[in-house]
Design a protein around this motif. Sequence first.
Motif, PDB file in Angstrom:
ATOM      1  N   ALA A 251       0.851  -1.185   0.000  1.00 29.48           N
ATOM      2  CA  ALA A 251       0.000   0.000   0.000  1.00 29.48           C
ATOM      3  C   ALA A 251       0.893   1.244   0.000  1.00 29.48           C
ATOM      4  CB  ALA A 251      -0.911   0.011   1.222  1.00 29.48           C
ATOM      5  N   TYR A 252       0.394   2.292  -0.629  1.00 29.34           N
ATOM      6  CA  TYR A 252       1.191   3.523  -0.721  1.00 29.34           C
ATOM      7  C   TYR A 252       0.293   4.736  -0.511  1.00 29.34           C
ATOM      8  CZ  TYR A 252       4.776   6.799  -2.248  1.00 29.34           C
ATOM      9  OH  TYR A 252       5.705   7.818  -2.288  1.00 29.34           O
ATOM     10  N   ASN A 253       0.746   5.667   0.317  1.00 27.74           N
ATOM     11  CA  ASN A 253       0.080   6.941   0.545  1.00 27.74           C
ATOM     12  C   ASN A 253       0.876   8.044  -0.134  1.00 27.74           C
ATOM     13  OD1 ASN A 253      -1.986   5.858   2.041  1.00 27.74           O
ATOM     14  ND2 ASN A 253      -1.205   6.505   4.037  1.00 27.74           N
ATOM     15  N   LEU A 254       0.270   8.675  -1.115  1.00 29.45           N
ATOM     16  CA  LEU A 254       0.899   9.783  -1.823  1.00 29.45           C
ATOM     17  C   LEU A 254       0.329  11.097  -1.302  1.00 29.45           C
ATOM     18  CD1 LEU A 254       2.620  10.935  -4.207  1.00 29.45           C
ATOM     19  CD2 LEU A 254       0.561  10.672  -5.625  1.00 29.45           C
ATOM     20  N   VAL A 255       1.229  11.997  -0.881  1.00 34.23           N
ATOM     21  CA  VAL A 255       0.820  13.324  -0.407  1.00 34.23           C
ATOM     22  C   VAL A 255       1.394  14.357  -1.383  1.00 34.23           C
ATOM     23  CG1 VAL A 255       0.789  14.937   1.541  1.00 34.23           C
ATOM     24  CG2 VAL A 255       0.856  12.471   1.968  1.00 34.23           C
ATOM     25  N   PRO A 256       0.668  14.690  -2.462  1.00 35.65           N
ATOM     26  CA  PRO A 256       1.197  15.609  -3.471  1.00 35.65           C
ATOM     27  C   PRO A 256       1.250  17.056  -3.001  1.00 35.65           C
ATOM     28  CG  PRO A 256      -1.053  14.975  -4.021  1.00 35.65           C
ATOM     29  CD  PRO A 256      -0.641  14.150  -2.837  1.00 35.65           C
ATOM     30  N   CYS A 257       0.383  17.416  -2.048  1.00 33.96           N
ATOM     31  CA  CYS A 257       0.389  18.763  -1.486  1.00 33.96           C
ATOM     32  C   CYS A 257      -0.246  18.714  -0.103  1.00 33.96           C
ATOM     33  CB  CYS A 257      -0.346  19.748  -2.402  1.00 33.96           C
ATOM     34  SG  CYS A 257      -2.087  19.328  -2.663  1.00 33.96           S
ATOM     35  N   ARG A 334      -7.876  -1.554  -3.470  1.00 31.84           N
ATOM     36  CA  ARG A 334      -8.625  -0.444  -2.894  1.00 31.84           C
ATOM     37  C   ARG A 334      -7.963   0.880  -3.280  1.00 31.84           C
ATOM     38  NH1 ARG A 334     -10.335  -2.909   3.048  1.00 31.84           N
ATOM     39  NH2 ARG A 334     -10.342  -5.074   2.361  1.00 31.84           N
ATOM     40  N   LEU A 335      -8.772   1.919  -3.358  1.00 31.57           N
ATOM     41  CA  LEU A 335      -8.291   3.256  -3.690  1.00 31.57           C
ATOM     42  C   LEU A 335      -9.054   4.276  -2.857  1.00 31.57           C
ATOM     43  CD1 LEU A 335      -6.510   5.029  -5.580  1.00 31.57           C
ATOM     44  CD2 LEU A 335      -8.482   5.137  -7.128  1.00 31.57           C
ATOM     45  N   SER A 336      -8.331   5.276  -2.344  1.00 33.09           N
ATOM     46  CA  SER A 336      -8.949   6.297  -1.515  1.00 33.09           C
ATOM     47  C   SER A 336      -8.301   7.652  -1.772  1.00 33.09           C
ATOM     48  CB  SER A 336      -8.810   5.927  -0.033  1.00 33.09           C
ATOM     49  OG  SER A 336      -9.208   6.990   0.810  1.00 33.09           O
ATOM     50  N   ILE A 337      -9.130   8.726  -1.755  1.00 31.08           N
ATOM     51  CA  ILE A 337      -8.649  10.106  -1.874  1.00 31.08           C
ATOM     52  C   ILE A 337      -9.222  10.904  -0.707  1.00 31.08           C
ATOM     53  CG2 ILE A 337      -8.581  12.181  -3.312  1.00 31.08           C
ATOM     54  CD1 ILE A 337      -9.029  10.403  -5.738  1.00 31.08           C
ATOM     55  N   THR A 338      -8.352  11.613   0.018  1.00 25.92           N
ATOM     56  CA  THR A 338      -8.764  12.378   1.198  1.00 25.92           C
ATOM     57  C   THR A 338      -8.208  13.787   1.128  1.00 25.92           C
ATOM     58  OG1 THR A 338      -8.736  10.350   2.541  1.00 25.92           O
ATOM     59  CG2 THR A 338      -8.747  12.446   3.723  1.00 25.92           C
ATOM     60  N   TYR A 339      -9.032  14.739   1.567  1.00 27.27           N
ATOM     61  CA  TYR A 339      -8.551  16.122   1.684  1.00 27.27           C
ATOM     62  C   TYR A 339      -8.907  16.653   3.069  1.00 27.27           C
ATOM     63  CZ  TYR A 339      -7.610  21.018   0.727  1.00 27.27           C
ATOM     64  OH  TYR A 339      -7.101  22.291   0.776  1.00 27.27           O
ATOM     65  N   ASN A 340      -7.898  17.131   3.795  1.00 25.58           N
ATOM     66  CA  ASN A 340      -8.067  17.682   5.130  1.00 25.58           C
ATOM     67  C   ASN A 340      -7.948  19.198   5.101  1.00 25.58           C
ATOM     68  OD1 ASN A 340      -7.959  15.209   7.123  1.00 25.58           O
ATOM     69  ND2 ASN A 340      -6.333  14.852   5.627  1.00 25.58           N
ATOM     70  N   ILE A 341      -8.874  19.880   5.754  1.00 27.68           N
ATOM     71  CA  ILE A 341      -8.802  21.327   5.892  1.00 27.68           C
ATOM     72  C   ILE A 341      -9.350  21.705   7.268  1.00 27.68           C
ATOM     73  CG2 ILE A 341     -10.990  21.547   4.611  1.00 27.68           C
ATOM     74  CD1 ILE A 341      -9.978  24.350   3.737  1.00 27.68           C
ATOM     75  N   GLY A 342      -8.463  22.133   8.153  1.00 26.89           N
ATOM     76  CA  GLY A 342      -8.859  22.417   9.524  1.00 26.89           C
ATOM     77  C   GLY A 342      -9.377  21.165  10.199  1.00 26.89           C
ATOM     78  N   ASN A 343     -10.532  21.274  10.844  1.00 22.36           N
ATOM     79  CA  ASN A 343     -11.147  20.115  11.503  1.00 22.36           C
ATOM     80  C   ASN A 343     -12.061  19.332  10.566  1.00 22.36           C
ATOM     81  OD1 ASN A 343     -10.006  20.544  14.103  1.00 22.36           O
ATOM     82  ND2 ASN A 343     -11.492  22.184  14.484  1.00 22.36           N
ATOM     83  N   TRP A 344     -12.166  19.778   9.318  1.00 23.22           N
ATOM     84  CA  TRP A 344     -13.009  19.106   8.336  1.00 23.22           C
ATOM     85  C   TRP A 344     -12.174  18.219   7.426  1.00 23.22           C
ATOM     86  CZ3 TRP A 344     -18.319  19.497   8.275  1.00 23.22           C
ATOM     87  CH2 TRP A 344     -18.880  20.504   9.064  1.00 23.22           C
TER      88      TRP A 344
END
Length: 379
Positions: A251-257, A334-344
Amino acid sequence: MVFMLGACLPSAAAEGGVLPSVVGFVRKVGRFIDTMAVSGVDPNYIVSPKKPWQVILQGNVNQSDVKMNTVINAKLLFDENWGNVNWESRIKTDISSYVGVWAGYRGYGIGYSRNVGGDKGSLFKLGATGGSYGVNLRIHNFETDEPTVKLTGELPSTEEYNGNFLLFDPIKVRTLTLDGYYLFNGKRFSYAAAYDQSVIQKRSAGSLMVGAMYYHSTIAYDQGFNADLIMLMNDVGKMKQYQVSVGAGYAYNLVPCKGLLVSGMVMPMLVFHNRLDLWRYDSKLREKAIEAAKNPSYEEDYEDFDFDDYVIYPMKDRPKVTQHSKMMPFIDARLSITYNIGNWFFNASGLLYEFRYSHDSNKGRLVDWYVNASVGLRL
């Protein structure tokens, strides 16, 4: 879950009695979970949010496709113009929409979703994820009273059929999937960051992993008046499948920004335990069909409708059959995309399962896929 109690109980240590002990225990469990969430983790790669709770509103789009094949000696049931016939029953639900909620504390949580369009069903999910491990439970229920069927083989040309089959009572399907994994690089890679957002992945990292899965399904149409379908399924009215599999993958987690995470996982797995239980039923409809096929002058026309003919009862000979099948491989991806902004946070993920069974002339498979979109808040 006991730690959820802590959010509801007041600080009542001064009151004495049982309540302070319960509050104290809940707080200890919470502190232990907090410690486990960051134990052995490199903070340059993974951070644990200050606010430990996640409340997530989930929208789910999924489809289930169950196909059951059997070969029957139609000459036995109809007449000498028939031969071996392939009968295929298929339950392919409409692309269905579900809406629900998930609540958790540091990756330990529970969720429930109900159908709002498509099949008649529900989803129940239970999850527990730590730094290097995770366990997830998913239960899906759905039903239909109008499967599509296909009739081919050695039959009179006018009898070939491909269309819907209307049932008196629905076919009910229930699937349970329990899977767990262990990460070899839990120090820098987090599965939880991608699938329950209980931690945040700051920098890209990957990990080798091992996993195990337990799968159980029940396909039942042995309630009410389904004698015609059961007769055409080689007298099988219910089946239960049990599978246990193990595998290893990456499994790999890519953090492009900052704030964005793209996670992918591929794990080849091997089913080493594959058991199938079948329940067989008889009916007056079946008995009349056999008698009419043997004796063309049979006075009672078995095609005349009579509710009593459609009542089923267990076969006298081998009412239940158990089959252990050979090992077989499959791939868990499996594939997942997540975006974090503050507490959301916002997430979209997808998953595809395929499971197969085989016993004598009865074969089948179940394909279950879903795409999940969610918005969550940390509290």
